[in-house]
Design an enzyme around this catalytic site. Structure first.
Site, PDB file in Angstrom:
ATOM      1  N   CYS A 319      34.128 -32.529  -0.450  1.00  0.00           N
ATOM      2  CA  CYS A 319      33.241 -32.554  -1.605  1.00  0.00           C
ATOM      3  C   CYS A 319      33.027 -31.132  -2.167  1.00  0.00           C
ATOM      4  O   CYS A 319      33.933 -30.574  -2.763  1.00  0.00           O
ATOM      5  CB  CYS A 319      31.923 -33.243  -1.250  1.00  0.00           C
ATOM      6  SG  CYS A 319      31.038 -33.900  -2.676  1.00  0.00           S
ATOM      7  N   HIS A 403      33.935 -38.631   0.557  1.00  0.00           N
ATOM      8  CA  HIS A 403      33.349 -38.552   1.899  1.00  0.00           C
ATOM      9  C   HIS A 403      34.084 -39.448   2.893  1.00  0.00           C
ATOM     10  O   HIS A 403      33.846 -40.655   2.949  1.00  0.00           O
ATOM     11  CB  HIS A 403      31.875 -38.950   1.847  1.00  0.00           C
ATOM     12  CG  HIS A 403      31.019 -37.934   1.181  1.00  0.00           C
ATOM     13  ND1 HIS A 403      30.384 -36.915   1.862  1.00  0.00           N
ATOM     14  CD2 HIS A 403      30.711 -37.746  -0.128  1.00  0.00           C
ATOM     15  CE1 HIS A 403      29.720 -36.165   1.024  1.00  0.00           C
ATOM     16  NE2 HIS A 403      29.892 -36.654  -0.196  1.00  0.00           N
ATOM     17  N   GLU A 405      33.621 -39.586   5.989  1.00  0.00           N
ATOM     18  CA  GLU A 405      32.704 -39.983   7.070  1.00  0.00           C
ATOM     19  C   GLU A 405      31.765 -41.103   6.650  1.00  0.00           C
ATOM     20  O   GLU A 405      30.882 -41.491   7.412  1.00  0.00           O
ATOM     21  CB  GLU A 405      31.860 -38.776   7.489  1.00  0.00           C
ATOM     22  CG  GLU A 405      30.618 -38.518   6.661  1.00  0.00           C
ATOM     23  CD  GLU A 405      30.836 -38.131   5.224  1.00  0.00           C
ATOM     24  OE1 GLU A 405      29.887 -38.225   4.421  1.00  0.00           O
ATOM     25  OE2 GLU A 405      31.965 -37.723   4.894  1.00  0.00           O
TER      26      GLU A 405
END
Length: 431
Positions: A319, A403, A405
């Site tokens: 990001c 993202h 995760e």
């Protein structure tokens, strides 16, 4: 306080009220009379207003385009300015609330029903809520989840975060898509005029502001927590070797650290201003540049840190880290019209043609045309074709704009952590 009563009568035809065994037709209509009595205070009697058993609009969202949106408040009270963005996630509002990348922003949820699962203290992505406020259509009046610890309204109030509901989020979203992200002011203070709030919205800007310095950690610390076994979903075939990683906290999410730890990394988290020389002194196997809020051009010190580390050890940017890598490699970043915010963005991995559904939260992007020769665009967003991933094999660089995760999901991109492990492993073996 004097109390008076306001009476009124309602005449009802029973034949149209009962669906079972209705009265037989008659030449004469019979009516039931229901009498209601509403208490009036002396103040209400003077203004002609009756006391209502439901909450009335007590808040305003004033946008810089001049539109004023009446709403009902929950959470904290007061007046707050921020950039309004919309998020298309269907669930995971607690992770959104605690994502540091939302600092300085009002998050409008396009999913209309919010708050039905309450909140718990296991799903938080950082130590506090960093967003400026929450805008929703319908606030659930009950919670129904076995992990619920408290209601959304109480949670926000305890953290001094404003929220509004019973506002037309669909109309605001259409406006943001058409005109782009807008600065707005949330207020529950009736003493402030619409003109005053409009002036506040037009005199504040999020562009060029260093939002990272206000949310990064104050000192280095070690992170050891892994993804809990109940929630781990990708544990097969992991390398048993341990890799030392230094993670720069530009607004890092806890689940990024959990995923790295689950893949066998020993992690040291450092502040955003941590000198590159200090990082290299501990001889890490790799460096992570985390997500974070705002404009990457507003943090030139972070870009310089990235430049000093490039080529020394393998690096992974997520990001904001992706955008800082883009600038450090010689590219440019730009502000998008309304950004990407949500857990349902399709991304194509150009190396293998695989399409991943991803969670995204950013208002800036790397301009691929500005990147030097040798930098490879590895992923693109299929909604608008923007750059979603980079690689520079010569310097052991990899990055993603979104993202991997993602919590609560999707998990399509979790393999990126394995790729980072493989990058560190191959570099270590070649040394």
């Amino acid at each position: 306080m004097s109390i008076k009563a306001m009476d009124f009568s309602l005449r009802i035809n029973p034949s149209i009220c009962f669906t079972q065994n209705p009265p037989k037709p008659s030449s004469k209509l019979r009516f039931l009379t229901v009498r209601c009595s509403l208490p009036l205070t002396s103040d209400d009697a003077a203004t002609g207003l009756a006391e209502r058993p439901w909450k009335v609009a007590d808040a305003r969202l004033v946008l810089e385009d001049g539109s004023i949106w009446k709403a009902k408040s929950f959470g904290a009270s007061g007046t707050q300015v921020g950039e309004v963005v919309f998020n298309t996630s269907l669930t995971g509002y607690q992770e959104i609330l605690t994502d540091p990348s939302y600092a300085g922003q009002f998050v409008l949820m396009t999913n209309p029903h919010i708050g039905n699962t309450g909140v718990n203290f296991d799903d938080e992505e950082s130590r506090q809520c960093f967003l400026a406020g929450l805008v929703i259509r319908s606030l659930s009046i009950t919670t129904s989840n076995w992990r619920c610890a408290e209601t959304l309204g109480d949670y926000l109030a305890e953290r001094n975060i404003m929220g509004i509901y019973d506002v037309d989020t669909r109309a605001i979203t259409r406006r943001l898509r058409q005109d782009g992200s807008l600065i707005g002011v949330l207020s529950t203070e009736q003493s402030r005029s619409d003109e005053e709030l409009l002036e506040m919205s037009r005199s504040w800007d999020i562009v060029g502001i260093d939002l990272i310095s206000g949310i990064t950690c104050n000192a280095p610390y070690e992170w050891v927590d892994k993804t809990k076994s109940d929630w781990d979903f990708n544990s097969n075939g992991r390398d048993q070797e341990t890799y030392r990683v230094v993670a720069y906290d530009f607004g890092i999410k806890h689940n990024i650290l959990r995923r790295l730890a689950s893949y066998g990394c020993k992690i040291t988290v450092v502040p955003s201003t941590w000198p590159a020389a200090e990082t290299l002194k501990v001889k890490p196997d790799g460096v992570l540049f985390s997500n974070g809020p705002g404009d990457p051009s507003a943090v030139p010190y972070a870009v310089e840190t990235v430049k000093e580390i490039l080529g020394k050890v393998p690096v992974f940017g997520i990001c904001m880290g992706h955008q800082l890598l883009g600038q450090a490699l010689g590219g440019k970043t730009f502000k998008m019209k309304f950004g990407h915010h949500g857990g349902n963005h399709p991304v194509c991995n150009l190396r293998n043609g695989r399409v991943e559904i991803s969670a995204q939260n950013h208002n800036y992007a790397v301009d691929p045309a500005s990147l030097p020769e040798g930098v490879e665009v590895t992923h693109v967003n299929l909604n608008d074709g923007s750059c979603a991933g980079l690689a520079y094999p010569a310097l052991n660089v990899m990055s993603l704009q979104y993202h991997p995760e993602a919590s609560p999901g999707p998990h399509d991109s979790d393999c990126a952590f394995r790729e980072f492990i493989e990058l560190m492993k191959s570099t270590k073996q070649a040394a």
